[in-house]
Design an enzyme around this catalytic site. Structure first.
Site, PDB file in Angstrom:
ATOM      1  N   GLU A 143       0.838  -1.255  -0.121  1.00  6.40           N
ATOM      2  CA  GLU A 143      -0.062  -0.071   0.062  1.00  6.40           C
ATOM      3  C   GLU A 143       0.792   1.249   0.024  1.00  6.40           C
ATOM      4  OE1 GLU A 143      -1.919   1.068   3.645  1.00  6.40           O
ATOM      5  OE2 GLU A 143      -3.653   1.948   2.819  1.00  6.40           O
ATOM      6  N   ASP A 178      -5.335   2.892  -1.474  1.00  4.54           N
ATOM      7  CA  ASP A 178      -6.147   3.672  -0.390  1.00  4.54           C
ATOM      8  C   ASP A 178      -6.377   4.920  -0.879  1.00  4.54           C
ATOM      9  OD1 ASP A 178      -5.871   4.148   3.317  1.00  4.54           O
ATOM     10  OD2 ASP A 178      -6.767   5.483   1.919  1.00  4.54           O
ATOM     11  N   GLN A 206      -9.419   1.458  -0.104  1.00  2.00           N
ATOM     12  CA  GLN A 206      -9.698   1.819   1.102  1.00  2.00           C
ATOM     13  C   GLN A 206     -10.096   3.354   1.093  1.00  2.00           C
ATOM     14  OE1 GLN A 206      -5.983   0.678   3.334  1.00  2.00           O
ATOM     15  NE2 GLN A 206      -7.250  -0.552   4.750  1.00  2.00           N
ATOM     16  N   GLU A 242     -11.474   3.127   6.183  1.00  2.00           N
ATOM     17  CA  GLU A 242     -10.521   3.298   7.443  1.00  2.00           C
ATOM     18  C   GLU A 242     -10.375   4.675   7.892  1.00  2.00           C
ATOM     19  OE1 GLU A 242      -6.486   2.493   5.831  1.00  2.00           O
ATOM     20  OE2 GLU A 242      -6.041   1.256   7.463  1.00  2.00           O
TER      21      GLU A 242
HETATM   22  O1  LIG Z   1      -2.834   3.400   7.391  1.00  2.00           O
HETATM   23  C1  LIG Z   1      -3.269   2.930   6.850  1.00  2.00           C
HETATM   24  O2  LIG Z   1      -3.873   3.397   5.471  1.00  2.00           O
HETATM   25  C2  LIG Z   1      -2.880   1.440   5.956  1.00  2.00           C
HETATM   26  O3  LIG Z   1      -3.862   0.773   5.583  1.00  2.00           O
HETATM   27  C3  LIG Z   1      -2.313   0.535   7.160  1.00  2.00           C
HETATM   28  O4  LIG Z   1      -2.572  -0.523   7.145  1.00  2.00           O
HETATM   29  C4  LIG Z   1      -1.445   1.125   8.291  1.00  2.00           C
HETATM   30  O5  LIG Z   1      -1.189   2.235   8.620  1.00  2.00           O
HETATM   31 MG   LIG Z   2      -4.998   2.496   4.368  1.00  2.00          MG
END
Ligand SMILES: O=C(O)[C@H](O)C(=O)CO
Ligand SMILES: [Mg+2]
Length: 263
Positions: A143, A178, A206, A242
């Protein structure tokens, strides 16, 4: 309309973690994700999933010493043994939780290291992790994380992540896209989705509001437009919620903030 997963590490702060499964189910979620489950026995978490009819769609592999500021080990020199133990532990949890994907964090580039020189090690560690995970039917996700929230993190842009996924070449190594981080670092979210989703390399999405990381309807992003685009592009995965509820740990605060959730 996409399927949404409640991120239990950030939603429902008004509840103890083990009670957040019931809270998410009561709000109509059928899937959950979280960061690190390792403080609790996998069997206890599986019992919560079963009791509340929930699917586990994502969690993270052990990140090293989080309290000491570590944010993953995959790029770090000399941490291969701990990294490999962590992947195995994550795959054990994934089996118990019937979770099809794990997020493997890259790490903060040490100040005395050159990021580019760490890339071969990072890719070799990902290749090893993907091979172990493939045997268990699990995807490994990487990510890009924005450099405002996580200065020095190894991965911050979508094109970096996609180049690494292509270089490693494992069918079960994918990108965790994300949109909160992507908006902060790059913007142009609709075109980023149009560019990357058709490649099949995006394994999870996300969302959160930008810039405060509250509810999706609290900020600068037009998520209803993007949800419709996900349908148009044929995205059939989950969208992880998230974000930090704007009402914080106020009783009922998370539920009260779900007005944005398409029903
Ligand atoms: O913070 C995020 O966006 C991430 O998905 C994570 O897994 C750890 O910070
Ligand atoms: Mg994330």
């Amino acid at each position: 309309m996409p399927q949404f997963a409640a991120n239990l590490s950030m939603l429902y702060p008004e509840h103890a973690f083990i009670d957040r499964f019931a809270a998410a189910a009561a709000d109509g979620f059928s899937a959950v994700e979280f960061l690190f489950p390792y403080a609790l026995p996998a069997a206890d978490l599986a019992a919560q999933l079963q009791a509340h009819g929930l699917r586990q769609v994502l969690f993270n592999a052990p990140p090293g010493d989080w309290e000491a500021g570590e944010r993953g080990m995959a790029c770090l020199p000399g941490r291969e043994a701990e990294f490999r133990d962590g992947i195995q532990r994550a795959l054990d949890y994934a089996q118990t939780l019937a979770c099809p994907r794990i997020h493997v964090m890259a790490g903060i580039v040490p100040t005395d290291q050159d990021r580019d020189k760490l890339l071969p090690r990072y890719e070799a560690n990902l290749a090893w992790a993907a091979e172990q995970a493939a045997a268990a039917g699990v995807d490994v996700l990487i990510e890009p994380i924005n450099s405002r929230d996580m200065p020095g993190y190894f991965l911050s842009r979508q094109d970096q992540a996609h180049a690494i996924v292509q270089a490693v070449g494992a069918a079960n190594l994918k990108v965790q896209m994300d949109l909160y981080h992507c908006q902060i670092m790059e913007g142009d979210l609709a075109m980023q989705l149009r560019r990357h989703l058709p490649t099949g390399r995006v394994g999870h999405i996300q969302i959160a509001g930008v810039p405060e990381r509250h509810e999706p309807d609290q900020g600068e992003i037009n998520y209803p437009y993007l949800f419709a685009l996900l349908d148009t592009l044929g995205y059939t995965g989950h969208v992880g919620c998230e974000y930090r509820p704007r009402r914080g740990a106020v009783a009922g605060g998370t539920s009260a903030g779900l007005g944005w959730l398409p029903r």
